[in-house]
Design a protein around this motif. Structure first.
Motif, PDB file in Angstrom:
ATOM      1  N   LEU A   3       0.812  -1.221   0.000  1.00  0.00           N
ATOM      2  CA  LEU A   3       0.000   0.000   0.000  1.00  0.00           C
ATOM      3  C   LEU A   3       0.844   1.269   0.000  1.00  0.00           C
ATOM      4  O   LEU A   3       0.403   2.306   0.505  1.00  0.00           O
ATOM      5  N   ARG A   6      -0.500   4.992  -0.514  1.00  0.00           N
ATOM      6  CA  ARG A   6      -1.962   4.977  -0.403  1.00  0.00           C
ATOM      7  C   ARG A   6      -2.382   5.689   0.884  1.00  0.00           C
ATOM      8  O   ARG A   6      -1.607   5.819   1.828  1.00  0.00           O
ATOM      9  N   THR A   7      -3.637   6.100   0.921  1.00  0.00           N
ATOM     10  CA  THR A   7      -4.206   6.740   2.102  1.00  0.00           C
ATOM     11  C   THR A   7      -5.466   6.005   2.516  1.00  0.00           C
ATOM     12  O   THR A   7      -6.337   5.735   1.685  1.00  0.00           O
ATOM     13  N   ALA A   8      -5.543   5.672   3.794  1.00  0.00           N
ATOM     14  CA  ALA A   8      -6.699   4.938   4.318  1.00  0.00           C
ATOM     15  C   ALA A   8      -7.316   5.687   5.488  1.00  0.00           C
ATOM     16  O   ALA A   8      -6.603   6.266   6.314  1.00  0.00           O
ATOM     17  N   PHE A  25      -2.426  -1.651   7.586  1.00  0.00           N
ATOM     18  CA  PHE A  25      -2.310  -0.695   6.486  1.00  0.00           C
ATOM     19  C   PHE A  25      -0.987   0.059   6.577  1.00  0.00           C
ATOM     20  O   PHE A  25      -0.280   0.237   5.571  1.00  0.00           O
ATOM     21  N   ALA A  30       0.831   2.472   3.903  1.00  0.00           N
ATOM     22  CA  ALA A  30      -0.226   3.477   3.769  1.00  0.00           C
ATOM     23  C   ALA A  30      -0.132   4.540   4.863  1.00  0.00           C
ATOM     24  O   ALA A  30       0.317   4.264   5.985  1.00  0.00           O
ATOM     25  N   VAL A  32      -2.356   6.462   7.376  1.00  0.00           N
ATOM     26  CA  VAL A  32      -3.624   6.079   7.984  1.00  0.00           C
ATOM     27  C   VAL A  32      -4.206   7.235   8.784  1.00  0.00           C
ATOM     28  O   VAL A  32      -3.516   7.872   9.581  1.00  0.00           O
ATOM     29  N   ASP A  84      -7.798   6.471  -0.664  1.00  0.00           N
ATOM     30  CA  ASP A  84      -7.823   5.206  -1.394  1.00  0.00           C
ATOM     31  C   ASP A  84      -8.662   4.125  -0.728  1.00  0.00           C
ATOM     32  O   ASP A  84      -9.211   3.258  -1.407  1.00  0.00           O
ATOM     33  N   VAL A  85      -8.738   4.175   0.592  1.00  0.00           N
ATOM     34  CA  VAL A  85      -9.443   3.131   1.340  1.00  0.00           C
ATOM     35  C   VAL A  85     -10.271   3.769   2.440  1.00  0.00           C
ATOM     36  O   VAL A  85      -9.775   4.618   3.186  1.00  0.00           O
ATOM     37  N   SER A  86     -11.531   3.351   2.533  1.00  0.00           N
ATOM     38  CA  SER A  86     -12.393   3.811   3.621  1.00  0.00           C
ATOM     39  C   SER A  86     -12.970   2.594   4.335  1.00  0.00           C
ATOM     40  O   SER A  86     -13.622   1.750   3.715  1.00  0.00           O
ATOM     41  N   ALA A 232      -7.075  -4.239   0.022  1.00  0.00           N
ATOM     42  CA  ALA A 232      -6.857  -2.844  -0.370  1.00  0.00           C
ATOM     43  C   ALA A 232      -5.777  -2.688  -1.434  1.00  0.00           C
ATOM     44  O   ALA A 232      -5.612  -1.604  -2.002  1.00  0.00           O
TER      45      ALA A 232
END
Length: 253
Positions: A3, A6-8, A25, A30, A32, A84-86, A232
């Motif tokens: 990841l 990426r942003t979660a 994550f 990522a 977070v 990117d992820v919720s 993810a």
């Protein structure tokens, strides 16, 4: 890293499941953003992630407050420039152990209203950011309810809550799929680490859940986090609209 860059966002990131996902994550690269109603709880997880070399933010957010959810999403974009992820794993505030014939309407309806309202609001906020970019993942946790369990334990409104969220997941997947947004649910058959030690009937419940598996073991929180990280990632790009079963065969009928 799975990841990297990426942003979660993890609503309920101060809890057992949310914290496990947030840590995984971050381990996989990522940034977070942990959100929860109790700042101290999400800050503790964020601090742990930071101390381990990851990047994490903590915010007090009521996922039932439309304005608060939208404003927090805007802050995430200001800090990270993307989403990117919720994930939404806030407490459903369900009451268990009371038979329906003895339960109040408020206690029965509370988890249904709480879960669907918060998951709709957080998914909507994420979708409005993800659709223009053409990618993203909305991740839920729980899955279709195993009604066999209701023959042994009084589960209140939890069963209907789980099934209602699955209907929301399917609708979101259908509507957002053409825009590149994936919607997935992780399903376990129960997590012993999340059951309070003082919970009446805890040992009986764990024994029952374990016996229902094909492998004689239940998932751990770390395994939940690792699977969430994989879902993810680009390696799971074909997974959407599905309930990903990590119940060790419990759902096999």
């Amino acid at each position: 890293m799975l990841l990297q860059d990426r942003t979660a966002v993890v609503y309920g990131g101060g809890g057992n499941v949310g914290g496990a996902m947030a840590r995984a994550f971050a381990r996989h690269g990522a940034t977070v953003h942990l959100a929860g109603r109790t700042l101290a709880a999400v800050r503790a997880v964020a601090d742990e992630i930071t101390e381990a070399g990851g990047t994490a933010w903590a915010d007090a957010v009521d996922a039932l407050d439309e304005r608060a959810v939208d404003e927090h999403t805007a802050r995430v974009l200001e800090r990270s420039g993307r989403l990117d992820v919720s994930v939404n794993v806030i407490s459903d505030q369900d009451v268990q152990g009371t038979p329906l014939a003895e339960m109040s309407p408020d206690d029965y309806m509370r988890p249904i209203i709480t879960s669907i309202t918060s998951k709709f609001l957080t998914a909507r906020a994420a979708a409005r950011v993800m659709v223009p970019r053409g990618s993203g993942l909305i991740l839920y946790f729980g899955g279709s309810f195993d009604w066999q369990a209701a023959r042994r334990f009084s589960v209140g409104g939890m069963g209907l809550t789980f099934d209602a969220v699955e209907s929301l997941r399917k609708q979101l997947a259908c509507e957002l799929g053409p825009s590149g947004i994936r919607v997935v649910t992780l399903r376990t058959s129960g997590l012993p680490e999340t059951i309070p030690p003082g919970f009446e009937g805890r040992d009986e419940l764990v024994s029952y859940l374990t016996a229902e598996t094909l492998t004689g073991r239940l998932a751990s929180l770390e395994e939940v986090g690792e699977l969430a990280a994989f879902v993810a990632s680009d390696g799971a790009a074909l997974l959407t609209g599905v309930e990903l079963d990590m119940s060790a065969g419990t759902s096999l009928r």
